[in-house]
Design a protein around this motif. Structure first.
Motif: not given
Length: 183
Positions: A36-48
């Motif tokens: 499982a290759t993950v990109q953690p920076l997307w796993a947050v509350h942010e406007p998008q």
């Protein structure tokens, strides 16, 4: 079969991004030997995420996003990286998010906090996990005979609170045992 791989020809299959994973597929990673290759920076509350993604997906599907913790608990191998140039290439920021599910320095609720992973698991995903999928079998861990591709941080992230992981800075970088940054 290739060394360290259960696939013919040494292939090391991995699935990347993994924003939305069906719960039935989580245990399949281990069974199939897929990373499982993950990109953690997307796993947050942010406007998008909050204004576009969650309303589009709906509550049930939105609650299944970026299941790093579930994958790890199911025995999947994790590799981690960035989605650069779309997001920061800084692995320390990604490690911070993987552990906290909050961007460093922000005061927002954790995004699906049950999907957090521990600091050791996050570092392993960025080092040994990524080396594995890239067939860098002599890298990704500190062992005799391995390449000395290392960073020295200005602090030990295991000594401080998890909310300060993102404050760490690289003091020195070594490639093949040779210092290429710092002194």
């Amino acid at each position: 079969m290739g060394a360290g791989s259960r696939w013919p020809g040494g292939r090391r299959h991995h699935l990347a991004h993994l924003q939305l994973v069906d719960p039935a597929d989580v245990p399949r990673f281990r069974r199939l030997g897929a990373t499982a290759t993950v990109q953690p920076l997307w796993a947050v509350h942010e406007p998008q995420m909050d204004e576009l993604t969650i309303p589009f997906l709906g509550d049930a599907r939105a609650a299944r996003q970026y299941p790093f913790g579930a994958l790890l608990r199911a025995g999947a191998r994790l590799a981690a990286g960035s989605d650069w140039p779309v997001s920061s290439p800084d692995p320390l920021q990604g490690i911070h998010v993987a552990v906290n599910r909050i961007p460093y320095g922000e005061d927002v609720p954790a995004f699906l906090p049950d999907q957090r992973i521990g600091l050791a698991a996050a570092i392993t995903a960025y080092t040994a996990g990524s080396a594995y999928v890239s067939h860098f079998d002599d890298s990704g861990a500190i062992r005799p005979g391995h390449r000395a591709d290392l960073v020295v941080l200005d602090r030990n992230p295991f000594d401080g609170p998890d909310r300060e992981i993102g404050a760490a800075k690289v003091a020195m970088t070594f490639t093949g045992g040779r210092c290429v940054h710092g002194s």
